[in-house]
Design an enzyme around this catalytic site. Structure first.
Site, PDB file in Angstrom:
ATOM      1  CG  HIS A 149      33.984  77.616  43.029  1.00 42.66           C
ATOM      2  ND1 HIS A 149      34.430  78.167  44.209  1.00 42.66           N
ATOM      3  CD2 HIS A 149      35.032  77.694  42.175  1.00 42.66           C
ATOM      4  CE1 HIS A 149      35.682  78.565  44.074  1.00 42.66           C
ATOM      5  NE2 HIS A 149      36.078  78.288  42.849  1.00 42.66           N
ATOM      6  CG  ASP A 381      47.214  57.142  50.750  1.00 42.50           C
ATOM      7  OD1 ASP A 381      46.623  56.206  50.182  1.00 42.50           O
ATOM      8  OD2 ASP A 381      48.226  56.982  51.459  1.00 42.50           O
TER       9      ASP A 381
END
Length: 435
Positions: A149, A381
Site C-alpha cells: 500500500h 481481462d
C-alpha cells in the site's frame, strides 16, 4: 482445499527484449504515501475457462512492469533516511499452483481463512507485488494478487491491473500513468488551517500495542444489498434533505450510514461512548488544480464522522447520513493542502506517526469503510473475458469493512463486514432491515 505450489520465481520487467535501464534511480515517497497503511493488501480474482496459459500472464506482467517500474522495485531509504522506492527492477514474486479438483468443489468464495491459500503470504515480503496463479481441473483460474500500500492506493493499483490485462491481450498499455510524486509542494509560509494531530497523525509516544483478539471470535459476513434495497435506503436517508437546492445523499453515504448504525447496535455499546467512521477520500478530484485520474501513488485522506452511540441509534437514518456527508465534504482542497504543509513541517519536528496501521484486531467502538465501488477492478481481462468473481482476501479485523460492486453486475453492492461471532445474529437482523 489443498493447494499445491508448483513453482515460485521472480519476474522482472522487459524493455522490448532489453535489460533494465543502467541507472536504477529512485522515487521519494510522497506525504500521502507515508501516511497510509504500511502493509500488503491482497485481492482474489476467479475466471471461468477458457483462460490463457500462465506464460501469457507472465509475459504480460513483464510488459506492465516496464511501464509501472515502481512495482518491480524495492522500498529503501536514501542517505539521509528518507523513504524511497528504488527502481532497481528486482522484480515481483510469481507463484504457480494447482488444486486437484474443480473450482466449484474447492472454493465457495465466502470470506474465510481458506482464501489465504490462494495468494502468497503478506508478512515479511520484500517484493512490492506478488502474484499466484492457481489452476483447477475444470480449467478455471484463480489469480491471487498482493500489492504494498505504500506504493499505490486502490485507484492506482486497479489501473495497473487493467494495464496487465491489456499487455496480455497484445494491446498497447494506456493511458500511461502519471508517475511524478513531487507535484504536492508545501507552501512557504505554511498554512495549517485544520487540526491533523489525532487525525492522520499521533504522537509516537502514545502508540500502544493492540491486545490480540482470538481470530475465531471474528467472522467476516458478506452482506448483499440489492438495487431495490439500495434505492429504498437512499430514499429513506434523504427523506429530510428535501428542497430545491438540496441533493439526495449518495448511495454510498446512505449505505455507510445504515451500516454504521447496524454495527453499532450489534455491538451493544454503552450509550455514552463516542463512535466514528474512518472513510477514505480520494484527493484526485478534490485538489485544485485536479490531479489526473491516472496519477500513480497514494492520494487518499480520511473523513471521520462521529457521534455518541445514544444519538446515533436514537435519531433516524438521515442523521447519520448528514454526519457522513458533511464530514466527507470538509476533506476538500483546503484540507488537503493544509495536510501537505503539516506533514512537511510538523511530523518530523514533533515525532508524529500515522494513525493508519493494520495491527489492530478490533476497531470497536469505531469502524472503517474502504470503498472499491468506483475502481475498475472488474476490468482485468487477460484474454478470456472479465472475472466472474472479485473480492478482498480474508481480513478478520473486526470493524474493517470493504464495499464492492457485486459480480452480478446489476448495480447491487456487496459489503464484507468483520464482526464478533456473538454479534453476528443481531447484525444480520438489523443490516437487512429498513425499519
Amino acid at each position: 482445499m489443498k493447494v499445491k505450489k508448483e513453482s515460485s520465481r521472480i519476474v522482472k520487467p522487459t524493455y522490448n527484449g532489453k535489460t533494465h535501464p543502467s541507472n536504477p534511480g529512485f522515487i521519494p515517497l510522497s506525504v500521502f504515501d507515508k501516511v497510509t497503511y504500511n502493509t500488503h493488501i491482497a485481492v482474489i480474482y476467479a475466471y471461468r475457462p477458457p483462460t490463457p496459459p500462465n506464460v501469457t500472464l507472465e509475459l504480460g506482467l513483464q510488459k506492465a512492469l516496464s511501464v509501472y517500474r515502481e512495482w518491480a522495485g524495492r522500498l529503501e531509504r536514501d542517505d539521509i533516511g528518507n523513504s524511497i522506492i528504488l527502481l532497481n527492477d528486482e522484480g515481483v514474486k510469481f507463484v504457480e499452483a494447482s488444486v486437484n479438483g474443480t473450482l466449484d468443489e474447492a472454493v465457495s468464495f465466502k470470506p474465510s481463512a481458506s482464501l489465504l491459500a490462494l495468494h502468497p503470504c503478506l508478512k515479511g515480503v520484500v517484493e512490492l507485488v506478488q502474484v499466484q496463479l492457481t489452476r483447477f481441473t475444470c480449467g478455471s483460474l484463480v489469480v491471487g494478487f498482493t500489492a504494498h500500500h505504500l506504493v499505490a492506493d486502490g485507484q492506482s493499483t486497479s489501473n495497473f491491473l487493467v494495464a496487465w490485462g491489456q499487455a496480455c491481450r497484445g494491446l498497447d498499455i494506456g493511458p500511461l500513468p502519471t508517475a511524478d510524486r513531487a507535484i504536492f509542494p508545501r507552501r512557504d509560509p505554511p498554512c495549517f488551517e485544520f487540526e491533523h494531530r489525532g487525525v492522520e497523525f499521533t504522537s509516537n509516544k502514545l502508540v500502544k500495542k493492540d491486545y490480540p483478539v482470538i481470530v475465531e471470535d471474528v467472522v467476516v459476513h458478506k452482506a448483499h444489498f440489492t438495487l431495490e434495497f439500495l434505492a429504498k435506503l437512499k430514499q429513506k436517508a434523504s427523506s429530510e434533505n428535501s428542497g430545491p437546492y438540496r441533493k439526495p445523499y449518495s448511495t454510498f453515504e446512505s449505505l455507510v450510514a445504515h451500516l454504521w448504525r447496524a454495527i453499532t447496535k450489534s455491538r451493544a455499546l454503552d450509550n455514552s461512548k463516542t463512535t466514528y467512521v474512518r472513510i477514505s477520500v480520494n484527493g484526485r478530484t478534490r485538489l485544485n488544480p485536479r490531479v489526473p485520474k491516472d496519477y500513480f501513488g497514494n492520494l487518499v485522506l480520511w473523513a471521520f464522522p462521529s457521534a455518541k452511540v445514544q444519538e446515533l441509534l436514537r435519531e433516524p437514518l438521515p442523521y447519520a447520513a448528514k454526519l457522513i456527508h458533511d464530514a466527507v465534504a470538509k476533506v476538500n482542497n483546503n484540507y488537503f493542502k493544509s495536510f501537505i504543509d503539516f506533514a512537511n513541517y510538523k511530523v518530523e519536528e514533533e515525532d508524529l506517526v500515522p494513525t493508519a496501521y493494520m495491527d489492530k484486531s478490533s476497531l470497536c467502538p469505531n469502524f472503517e469503510v474502504d470503498s472499491w465501488l468506483r475502481f475498475p477492478f472488474y476490468d482485468l481481462d487477460f484474454g478470456g473475458g472479465c472475472p466472474y468473481v472479485f473480492m478482498p482476501s480474508y481480513f478478520p479485523t473486526e470493524g474493517m469493512m470493504f464495499l464492492l460492486p457485486s459480480f452480478i453486475g446489476d448495480g447491487s453492492i456487496d459489503a464484507f463486514v468483520p464482526v464478533f461471532q456473538d454479534n453476528l445474529a443481531t447484525f444480520k437482523q438489523v443490516c437487512y432491515s429498513l425499519d
